[in-house]
Design a protein around this motif. Sequence first.
Motif, short mmCIF file in Angstrom:
data_model
loop_
_atom_site.label_atom_id
_atom_site.label_comp_id
_atom_site.label_asym_id
_atom_site.label_seq_id
_atom_site.Cartn_x
_atom_site.Cartn_y
_atom_site.Cartn_z
N ALA A 41 0.82 -1.22 0.00
CA ALA A 41 0.00 0.00 0.00
C ALA A 41 0.85 1.26 0.00
CB ALA A 41 -0.93 -0.01 1.20
N LEU A 42 1.87 1.29 0.83
CA LEU A 42 2.68 2.50 0.96
C LEU A 42 3.47 2.81 -0.31
CD1 LEU A 42 3.95 2.11 4.64
CD2 LEU A 42 2.09 3.56 3.78
N ALA A 43 3.67 1.79 -1.16
CA ALA A 43 4.40 2.00 -2.40
C ALA A 43 3.60 2.83 -3.41
CB ALA A 43 4.78 0.66 -3.02
N VAL A 44 2.26 2.80 -3.31
CA VAL A 44 1.43 3.50 -4.30
C VAL A 44 0.52 4.56 -3.69
CG1 VAL A 44 1.42 1.50 -5.85
CG2 VAL A 44 -0.42 1.76 -4.16
N LEU A 45 0.43 4.61 -2.38
CA LEU A 45 -0.54 5.49 -1.72
C LEU A 45 -0.04 6.93 -1.67
CD1 LEU A 45 -3.33 5.35 -0.42
CD2 LEU A 45 -2.23 4.94 1.78
N HIS A 46 -0.02 7.56 -2.83
CA HIS A 46 0.39 8.95 -2.98
C HIS A 46 -0.65 9.68 -3.81
CE1 HIS A 46 4.43 8.03 -1.44
NE2 HIS A 46 4.42 6.96 -2.23
N PRO A 47 -0.89 10.96 -3.54
CA PRO A 47 -1.88 11.71 -4.33
C PRO A 47 -1.55 11.69 -5.81
CG PRO A 47 -1.21 12.96 -2.39
CD PRO A 47 -0.28 11.79 -2.48
N SER A 48 -2.55 11.38 -6.61
CA SER A 48 -2.36 11.33 -8.06
C SER A 48 -2.82 12.61 -8.74
CB SER A 48 -3.14 10.15 -8.65
OG SER A 48 -4.55 10.38 -8.54
N GLY A 49 -3.61 13.42 -8.01
CA GLY A 49 -4.20 14.61 -8.62
C GLY A 49 -5.52 14.33 -9.30
N ASN A 50 -5.89 13.04 -9.38
CA ASN A 50 -7.17 12.65 -9.96
C ASN A 50 -8.14 12.36 -8.81
OD1 ASN A 50 -9.26 10.64 -10.91
ND2 ASN A 50 -8.30 11.12 -12.86
N PRO A 51 -9.20 13.15 -8.64
CA PRO A 51 -10.09 12.98 -7.49
C PRO A 51 -10.68 11.58 -7.36
CG PRO A 51 -10.55 15.04 -8.60
CD PRO A 51 -9.60 14.29 -9.49
N PHE A 52 -11.12 10.99 -8.49
CA PHE A 52 -11.74 9.67 -8.43
C PHE A 52 -10.74 8.63 -7.93
CE2 PHE A 52 -13.45 5.67 -9.81
CZ PHE A 52 -14.82 5.81 -9.74
N LEU A 53 -9.56 8.61 -8.52
CA LEU A 53 -8.55 7.63 -8.13
C LEU A 53 -8.10 7.86 -6.69
CD1 LEU A 53 -6.64 5.31 -8.68
CD2 LEU A 53 -5.08 6.93 -9.79
N ASP A 54 -7.87 9.11 -6.31
CA ASP A 54 -7.42 9.40 -4.95
C ASP A 54 -8.46 8.95 -3.92
OD1 ASP A 54 -5.10 10.43 -5.94
OD2 ASP A 54 -5.56 12.52 -5.52
N LEU A 55 -9.75 9.17 -4.22
CA LEU A 55 -10.80 8.75 -3.30
C LEU A 55 -10.83 7.24 -3.17
CD1 LEU A 55 -13.27 9.36 -1.53
CD2 LEU A 55 -14.66 9.40 -3.62
N CYS A 56 -10.69 6.53 -4.28
CA CYS A 56 -10.71 5.06 -4.24
C CYS A 56 -9.49 4.52 -3.50
CB CYS A 56 -10.77 4.49 -5.65
SG CYS A 56 -12.32 4.84 -6.51
N MET A 57 -8.32 5.14 -3.67
CA MET A 57 -7.15 4.73 -2.91
C MET A 57 -7.38 4.95 -1.42
SD MET A 57 -3.69 5.66 -5.04
CE MET A 57 -3.96 7.44 -5.11
N LEU A 58 -8.00 6.08 -1.08
CA LEU A 58 -8.29 6.39 0.32
C LEU A 58 -9.23 5.35 0.93
CD1 LEU A 58 -7.99 8.44 2.65
CD2 LEU A 58 -10.00 9.62 1.71
N LYS A 59 -10.25 4.95 0.17
CA LYS A 59 -11.22 3.96 0.66
C LYS A 59 -10.70 2.54 0.56
CE LYS A 59 -14.76 6.87 1.22
NZ LYS A 59 -15.50 7.07 2.50
N GLY A 60 -9.71 2.30 -0.33
CA GLY A 60 -9.22 0.95 -0.56
C GLY A 60 -10.20 0.12 -1.36
N ARG A 61 -11.06 0.78 -2.10
CA ARG A 61 -12.07 0.09 -2.90
C ARG A 61 -12.70 1.08 -3.87
NH1 ARG A 61 -17.80 -0.64 -0.01
NH2 ARG A 61 -18.27 -0.73 -2.22
N PHE A 62 -13.47 0.54 -4.82
CA PHE A 62 -14.23 1.38 -5.74
C PHE A 62 -15.65 1.55 -5.20
CE2 PHE A 62 -10.88 -0.26 -8.46
CZ PHE A 62 -10.54 0.85 -9.21
N PRO A 63 -16.33 2.63 -5.58
CA PRO A 63 -17.73 2.79 -5.16
C PRO A 63 -18.62 1.75 -5.81
CG PRO A 63 -17.12 4.49 -6.74
CD PRO A 63 -15.86 3.75 -6.41
N SER A 64 -19.81 1.60 -5.28
CA SER A 64 -20.79 0.66 -5.83
C SER A 64 -22.17 1.27 -5.68
CB SER A 64 -20.73 -0.68 -5.09
OG SER A 64 -21.13 -0.51 -3.73
N SER A 65 -23.18 0.61 -6.21
CA SER A 65 -24.54 1.13 -6.09
C SER A 65 -24.99 1.15 -4.64
CB SER A 65 -25.50 0.27 -6.92
OG SER A 65 -25.41 -1.10 -6.55
N ALA A 66 -24.44 0.25 -3.82
CA ALA A 66 -24.78 0.21 -2.40
C ALA A 66 -23.97 1.20 -1.58
CB ALA A 66 -24.58 -1.20 -1.85
#
Length: 316
Positions: free
Chosen positions: A101-126
């Motif tokens: 995780a620490l190897a890639v957990l850096h801000p990318s400047g892309n809000p969607f990707l940064d949010l998913c990295m922060l959550k450790g998952r992608f959003p879903s309908s639920a």
Amino acid sequence: MKHVVSVSGGKDSTATLLIALDRCPPGSVVPIFCDTGNEHQAVHNYLGYLEQALDIQIHRLKADFREQLAAKRRFIARDTRTGRAPDGRKVRWSNKGKRRALAVLHPSGNPFLDLCMLKGRFPSSAAQFCTSELKRDPAVEFQLDLVDAGHRVVSWQGIRRDESINRRFKPKFERIGPGMRVCRPIIDWSAEQVFALAKARGIAPNPLYMQGMGRVGCMPCINCRKADLRQIAVRFPDHIERIAEWERVVSACSKRGSSTFFPASHADQDVREVFTVSGIRNRVEWSKTTRGGRQFDLLQVLDEPNTCSSIYGLCE
């Protein structure tokens, strides 16, 4: 009074913007666009077209997760918890997981990707946190700043009742707080009425609607239809490859070690099987099949990326 119009580049928000410009005093309309980082470039181009055609400025808003990502890095690095989850697995991050995780957990400047990295998952309908944190929260913050500056605010929202069950009972007007109101002028409209209004005003639709897209915004959206995913793969394969790379990065930020853009078929699926079964590339292959997902739809396979396939009949 400030009339804040949320503009997405889609048909409904465009119609709402046109109505607000017609009804509100000059200079009082404030269009905003919440940049999720997962849109097609055609959306940004269309916003520029609207600015030029309507002589307006659309304010671009973008969520920033740099502080939260830094806090998550510190938490993972220092995690020494000793408890266990209900399924018996350790709650603490393993040393291998920490390094991954620490190897890639850096801000990318892309809000969607940064949010998913922060959550450790992608959003879903639920758990559709993309809408709340990338669109709603920046828009609300922008409007609250206007209220704090002494303005009354009307938030114009381009939603329609026939879009979903959740929107079926939304009121046309609503008071949401001191100095803040909501207006949903097209709540009872059909898609045909929305396109007709833009045409009557001489405003062309977003070109993505002529390229098989039923909705305009994130590409792909976590709620996109099977046909939408098939058209995206045919016309915009670079978006599929981008999502595949995001799956790799977000998986590294997940304690479980795997995460796919669309939910895995089974919650208890082995990590090694997740991408084979539920990864974006596998879902694209599924999108080419007929109902049931067992047989390829030979007619759909013949789709050409340079032909018009509007589901709204815009090419007729």
